[in-house]
Each structure stands twice: as structure tokens, then as C-alpha cells.
Design a protein around this motif. Structure first.
Motif, PDB file in Angstrom:
ATOM      1  N   SER A  87       0.931  -1.150  -0.107  1.00 32.13           N
ATOM      2  CA  SER A  87       0.017   0.032  -0.046  1.00 32.13           C
ATOM      3  C   SER A  87       0.926   1.189   0.054  1.00 32.13           C
ATOM      4  O   SER A  87       1.669   1.484   0.921  1.00 32.13           O
ATOM      5  CB  SER A  87      -1.017   0.079   1.162  1.00 32.13           C
ATOM      6  OG  SER A  87      -1.768   1.270   1.188  1.00 32.13           O
ATOM      7  N   ILE A  88       0.465   2.047  -1.011  1.00 36.51           N
ATOM      8  CA  ILE A  88       1.361   3.334  -0.942  1.00 36.51           C
ATOM      9  C   ILE A  88       0.346   4.690  -0.908  1.00 36.51           C
ATOM     10  O   ILE A  88      -0.765   4.727  -1.485  1.00 36.51           O
ATOM     11  CB  ILE A  88       2.413   3.535  -2.227  1.00 36.51           C
ATOM     12  CG1 ILE A  88       2.939   2.324  -2.434  1.00 36.51           C
ATOM     13  CG2 ILE A  88       2.796   4.759  -2.208  1.00 36.51           C
ATOM     14  CD1 ILE A  88       3.909   2.446  -3.770  1.00 36.51           C
ATOM     15  N   ILE A  89       0.687   5.484  -0.095  1.00 40.39           N
ATOM     16  CA  ILE A  89      -0.429   6.754   0.225  1.00 40.39           C
ATOM     17  C   ILE A  89       0.445   7.978   0.147  1.00 40.39           C
ATOM     18  O   ILE A  89       1.339   8.187   0.795  1.00 40.39           O
ATOM     19  CB  ILE A  89      -1.268   6.575   1.480  1.00 40.39           C
ATOM     20  CG1 ILE A  89      -2.042   5.377   1.770  1.00 40.39           C
ATOM     21  CG2 ILE A  89      -1.946   8.063   1.723  1.00 40.39           C
ATOM     22  CD1 ILE A  89      -2.701   5.452   2.853  1.00 40.39           C
ATOM     23  N   ILE A  90       0.198   8.649  -0.934  1.00 41.20           N
ATOM     24  CA  ILE A  90       0.978   9.975  -1.219  1.00 41.20           C
ATOM     25  C   ILE A  90      -0.160  11.053  -1.061  1.00 41.20           C
ATOM     26  O   ILE A  90      -1.129  11.325  -1.488  1.00 41.20           O
ATOM     27  CB  ILE A  90       1.374   9.925  -2.773  1.00 41.20           C
ATOM     28  CG1 ILE A  90       2.414   8.603  -2.726  1.00 41.20           C
ATOM     29  CG2 ILE A  90       2.368  11.121  -2.830  1.00 41.20           C
ATOM     30  CD1 ILE A  90       3.087   8.975  -4.107  1.00 41.20           C
ATOM     31  N   THR A  91       0.626  12.116  -0.210  1.00 34.80           N
ATOM     32  CA  THR A  91      -0.239  13.123   0.054  1.00 34.80           C
ATOM     33  C   THR A  91       0.570  14.549  -0.300  1.00 34.80           C
ATOM     34  O   THR A  91       1.584  14.639   0.115  1.00 34.80           O
ATOM     35  CB  THR A  91      -0.715  13.554   1.619  1.00 34.80           C
ATOM     36  OG1 THR A  91      -1.397  12.227   2.074  1.00 34.80           O
ATOM     37  CG2 THR A  91      -1.755  14.452   2.067  1.00 34.80           C
ATOM     38  N   GLU A  92      -0.166  15.433  -0.963  1.00 40.20           N
ATOM     39  CA  GLU A  92       0.321  16.708  -1.194  1.00 40.20           C
ATOM     40  C   GLU A  92      -0.678  17.752  -1.232  1.00 40.20           C
ATOM     41  O   GLU A  92      -1.750  17.714  -1.603  1.00 40.20           O
ATOM     42  CB  GLU A  92       0.662  16.804  -2.823  1.00 40.20           C
ATOM     43  CG  GLU A  92       1.514  18.117  -3.085  1.00 40.20           C
ATOM     44  CD  GLU A  92       1.777  18.233  -4.566  1.00 40.20           C
ATOM     45  OE1 GLU A  92       2.658  18.936  -4.964  1.00 40.20           O
ATOM     46  OE2 GLU A  92       1.256  17.606  -5.302  1.00 40.20           O
ATOM     47  N   SER A  93      -0.429  18.643  -0.059  1.00 37.17           N
ATOM     48  CA  SER A  93      -1.453  19.609   0.526  1.00 37.17           C
ATOM     49  C   SER A  93      -2.730  18.710   0.899  1.00 37.17           C
ATOM     50  O   SER A  93      -2.732  17.813   1.958  1.00 37.17           O
ATOM     51  CB  SER A  93      -1.840  20.511  -0.600  1.00 37.17           C
ATOM     52  OG  SER A  93      -0.660  21.442  -0.941  1.00 37.17           O
ATOM     53  N   SER A  94      -3.817  19.025   0.194  1.00 40.37           N
ATOM     54  CA  SER A  94      -5.207  18.491   0.644  1.00 40.37           C
ATOM     55  C   SER A  94      -5.490  17.406  -0.406  1.00 40.37           C
ATOM     56  O   SER A  94      -6.585  16.818  -0.134  1.00 40.37           O
ATOM     57  CB  SER A  94      -6.141  19.449   0.615  1.00 40.37           C
ATOM     58  OG  SER A  94      -6.398  20.049  -0.598  1.00 40.37           O
ATOM     59  N   ILE A  95      -4.393  16.916  -0.841  1.00 38.35           N
ATOM     60  CA  ILE A  95      -4.845  15.894  -2.062  1.00 38.35           C
ATOM     61  C   ILE A  95      -3.961  14.385  -1.558  1.00 38.35           C
ATOM     62  O   ILE A  95      -2.892  14.472  -1.424  1.00 38.35           O
ATOM     63  CB  ILE A  95      -4.435  16.297  -3.603  1.00 38.35           C
ATOM     64  CG1 ILE A  95      -5.052  17.448  -3.941  1.00 38.35           C
ATOM     65  CG2 ILE A  95      -4.708  15.187  -4.687  1.00 38.35           C
ATOM     66  CD1 ILE A  95      -4.616  18.087  -5.417  1.00 38.35           C
ATOM     67  N   THR A  96      -4.897  13.388  -1.617  1.00 36.96           N
ATOM     68  CA  THR A  96      -4.261  12.275  -1.025  1.00 36.96           C
ATOM     69  C   THR A  96      -4.591  11.000  -2.318  1.00 36.96           C
ATOM     70  O   THR A  96      -5.755  11.158  -2.780  1.00 36.96           O
ATOM     71  CB  THR A  96      -4.975  11.682   0.053  1.00 36.96           C
ATOM     72  OG1 THR A  96      -4.655  12.650   1.219  1.00 36.96           O
ATOM     73  CG2 THR A  96      -4.420  10.358   0.708  1.00 36.96           C
ATOM     74  N   THR A  97      -3.542  10.606  -2.514  1.00 35.94           N
ATOM     75  CA  THR A  97      -3.958   9.303  -3.448  1.00 35.94           C
ATOM     76  C   THR A  97      -3.259   7.984  -2.818  1.00 35.94           C
ATOM     77  O   THR A  97      -2.285   7.940  -2.282  1.00 35.94           O
ATOM     78  CB  THR A  97      -2.995   9.610  -4.763  1.00 35.94           C
ATOM     79  OG1 THR A  97      -3.431  10.841  -5.503  1.00 35.94           O
ATOM     80  CG2 THR A  97      -3.155   8.490  -5.990  1.00 35.94           C
ATOM     81  N   THR A  98      -3.976   7.090  -2.950  1.00 34.70           N
ATOM     82  CA  THR A  98      -3.904   5.842  -2.396  1.00 34.70           C
ATOM     83  C   THR A  98      -3.689   4.615  -3.566  1.00 34.70           C
ATOM     84  O   THR A  98      -4.500   4.571  -4.692  1.00 34.70           O
ATOM     85  CB  THR A  98      -5.074   5.378  -1.509  1.00 34.70           C
ATOM     86  OG1 THR A  98      -5.240   6.390  -0.423  1.00 34.70           O
ATOM     87  CG2 THR A  98      -4.583   4.011  -0.935  1.00 34.70           C
ATOM     88  N   CYS A  99      -2.640   3.835  -3.529  1.00 39.55           N
ATOM     89  CA  CYS A  99      -2.425   2.888  -4.310  1.00 39.55           C
ATOM     90  C   CYS A  99      -1.887   1.429  -3.886  1.00 39.55           C
ATOM     91  O   CYS A  99      -1.306   1.534  -2.642  1.00 39.55           O
ATOM     92  CB  CYS A  99      -1.206   3.157  -5.460  1.00 39.55           C
ATOM     93  SG  CYS A  99      -1.509   4.850  -6.527  1.00 39.55           S
ATOM     94  N   ALA A 100      -2.609   0.518  -4.244  1.00 39.24           N
ATOM     95  CA  ALA A 100      -2.451  -0.855  -3.896  1.00 39.24           C
ATOM     96  C   ALA A 100      -1.501  -1.757  -4.902  1.00 39.24           C
ATOM     97  O   ALA A 100      -2.209  -2.110  -5.943  1.00 39.24           O
ATOM     98  CB  ALA A 100      -3.493  -1.631  -3.312  1.00 39.24           C
TER      99      ALA A 100
END
Length: 364
Positions: A153-166
Motif C-alpha cells: 500500500s502506498i499513500i501519497i499526500t500533497e497539500s489536501s490531495i491524497t492518492t492511495t495505491c495498492a
């Protein structure tokens, strides 16, 4: 803590303040589609290989992460006839394969590694006084792995945007590394990685199939050469410390001639046998696949063991004060009878050239 609570904890959980440094290291070994990952208490070990004759290793030390948690997986039940009961008491580090292109695409999902790829409005927003870059909130990256068979699981956050990848994990395909005998090195050379990158780029113009490395002492000074030949011709690049350079430099020489003593091309040059000539050949296309590491690294350690296995270890500065290492290993070509004849001829030509140089110096 009960066993049930221990099983609920993920095997691995880490947070990085920058996805860019992870991308920078993993991109150096992106010559294969699948990467084998091993999770340990010290960090993450990524390895890729091609036809069992080339291997790339990138180690993400836990110091690269702001938070790093590793919980050893539960022991797998052993069979009653198991003879290695003592070894079975220690759980093996989790090992699996993942798609390396998918991982790299995930790490740069916001275009963090290449500012020119961002749209103009995004580049302008980054230059604002209250942008996330300046406030220290740039691309928080969280990695986690729950248990055997679970996705990464990879969760990347930039400012208020969050992207989750599995990312789907696969069973490991290979377990043994290319053997490299560090205790029986035939040659060790440390130099700037940019010089090696320039040399490989120049030699590639002849479309060669082989790259030959030669290391020896020439008239009391270190000599290192790369030669290649192909359908468009042949070429060679020589790294030889200048005649006025004293190797190794001493405090006395530096004190008397601080301005005239040139810097050494080869910072470190060690031969197991100073009177020997070390010559090995490798597939040029494989050496060329380490070009990305050559381009971003500051230094490279060129090592060859007694069997001719080549190790290129690159020192890469990921951020101020922090360095990481990427290692490549190459299996040499088996020397044939014709190779020895050509080697003997080249040695004879070099000896003649040396005698001509010495005679020219005497006449002067």
C-alpha cells in the motif's frame, strides 16, 4: 500484548517526507519489469536481475524515512520431520515481487520528480509564499505491508490531495544473488561517476557488443582503461594520473606545491598484485543499463573479484548530508584462447610505446 493483537499489526509501516528521493534511487535499477523486495529491520532492499548475469541492488535505509516500523511476521508451522528446528525459530524477512514500473509511476503521480512536466499553473502555485513546498508539506509518502500475500500500500499526500495505491505482490522468483567475493578483490578503483558516464557515452557511438576493463600500474602510476569495438569502429578511454601527479599525495608534496599539484583522476587505485594486469570483458548493453545511476551519482567504486565479477557501487546524494548506495553486479565473459593472444599483442604494443616515450625523454 496477545498473539491476536500482534497478528493485527502490519509487518511494515513507514513514512517518508519525500517521494522524490525514493523515486531517484529506484529509477536507477529500472531496467526490469519486476523487482524483488525484502523488508528488514534496517530498511527495504530492492533487487532486479537479467538472465542471471546482471543484478541491480538498491537499499532504502530506514534513515531515509521519518518513521519506520517493522514487526517480524509470525513463525510458519514447521513439519515434524524438520531437521533445522533452530533455524525455524527465526522468521525469515518478508520477500515478494512487485511491478517496478507501476511503483515508479505511483511515486511520481504528482510530477514531483520533474518540475517541467507540471502544468504552468502548478509551477506558479509552487512559487507562492504559502505553497506546500515552502511550508514543508511536500509529498508525504506512506508505505505499508500487512502480511504475506497482501498488496503493498502506498499513500501519497500533497497539500489536501491524497492518492492511495495498492500494488499487487507476487511470489519471489529468485533468492540467490550473483556471488561477489569482497574478501578477494583483484582491483578496486574509486572515481567520479560523471567521468565513467561520459566514457560509456563516448564508447556507445561504435555500437559495441563488449566492454573491456584494463587496470594495471604503468610506469609506477595507476592506469585504468575502457575499450570497446563494434561495427562502426573501435574506441578506448584511458584514465591515467598525470605524470606530474604524485600518487598517493603526501603532506610534504602538498605543502611545497599546493597550486601546481593536479587532482587525481583515480582517487583510489588498489591491485591485489601490483605487478599484475587485470583484464575482463562484459556485455556492453548490460553495463549501459547502469547509465542512470552514473548520471545522478557523485562517486563510483569499481571493484572486480578474483573470478572477474564486476561490482559498480554508486554513491548517490539524496538530500543534504544523506547518501545512499546503488550496486550493480556483472558476470564476465569467459576468456577464450583468442582473447589471450590479443591481450598479449596489446601488451607488447604498450611496452614499445613506453620505451619510445622513455627514449624521447632522454633525448630531451
Amino acid at each position: 500484548m496477545s498473539d491476536a493483537d500482534h497478528q493485527e499489526l502490519p509487518v511494515f509501516n513507514a513514512v517518508s517526507g519525500s517521494a522524490r528521493q525514493l523515486y531517484l534511487l529506484l529509477r536507477c535499477i529500472s531496467f526490469a519489469d519486476k523487482a524483488q523486495v525484502q523488508i528488514t529491520e534496517e530498511g527495504l532492499r530492492f533487487s532486479v536481475e537479467e538472465s542471471s548475469i546482471m543484478e541491480g541492488l538498491a537499499f532504502l535505509d530506514k534513515s531515509l524515512f521519518t518513521s519506520y516500523q517493522y514487526n517480524a511476521p509470525a513463525l510458519r508451522p514447521s513439519t515434524p520431520n524438520s531437521q533445522d528446528s533452530a533455524a525455524s525459530e527465526t522468521p525469515e524477512p518478508p520477500t515478494f515481487q512487485i511491478s517496478l514500473p507501476s511503483l515508479l509511476e505511483t511515486l511520481q503521480i504528482f510530477g514531483l520528480t520533474d518540475q517541467n512536466s507540471r502544468p504552468p499553473w502548478a509551477r506558479e502555485a509552487q512559487s507562492m509564499a504559502f505553497s506546500s513546498n515552502i511550508l514543508g508539506m511536500n509529498n508525504l509518502c506512506r508505505l505499508s505491508y500487512i502480511s504475506h500475500g497482501s498488496p503493498l500500500s502506498i499513500i501519497i499526500t500533497e497539500s489536501s490531495i491524497t492518492t492511495t495505491c495498492a500494488l499487487t505482490t507476487y511470489e519471489p522468483a529468485f533468492t540467490a544473488d550473483i556471488p561477489f567475493e569482497r574478501q578477494s578483490l583483484a582491483v578496486k578503483i574509486i572515481m567520479r561517476a560523471s567521468w565513467l558516464h561520459d566514457a560509456i557515452t563516448e564508447l556507445a557511438s561504435t555500437a559495441p557488443s563488449r566492454l573491456t576493463l584494463v587496470a594495471r600500474m604503468q610506469r609506477g602510476k595507476p592506469y585504468f582503461a575502457l575499450s570497446a569495438s563494434g561495427p562502426l569502429g573501435s574506441a578506448s578511454v584511458e584514465f591515467n594520473n598525470a605524470a606530474s601527479t604524485i600518487y598517493p599525495p603526501t603532506a610534504a608534496t602538498n605543502a611545497t606545491t599546493p597550486d601546481t599539484a593536479p587532482s587525481l583522476l583515480l582517487e583510489t587505485f588498489q591491485l591485489a598484485d601490483p605487478s599484475a594486469r587485470v583484464t575482463n570483458s562484459y556485455k556492453f548493453a548490460l553495463i549501459q543499463k547502469a547509465a542512470r545511476a552514473m548520471a545522478v551519482a557523485t562517486k563510483v567504486s569499481v571493484r572486480g573479484d578474483a573470478q572477474g565479477v564486476l561490482s559498480l557501487q554508486f554513491m548517490i546524494e539524496v538530500e543534504a548530508g544523506k547518501v545512499s548506495f546503488v550496486d550493480f553486479r556483472f558476470v564476465p565473459f569467459v576468456a577464450e584462447e583468442g582473447d589471450y593472444e590479443e591481450e598479449g599483442e596489446s601488451e607488447g604494443e604498450e611496452e614499445v610505446a613506453d620505451r619510445e616515450d622513455e627514449s624521447g625523454e632522454d633525448e630531451e
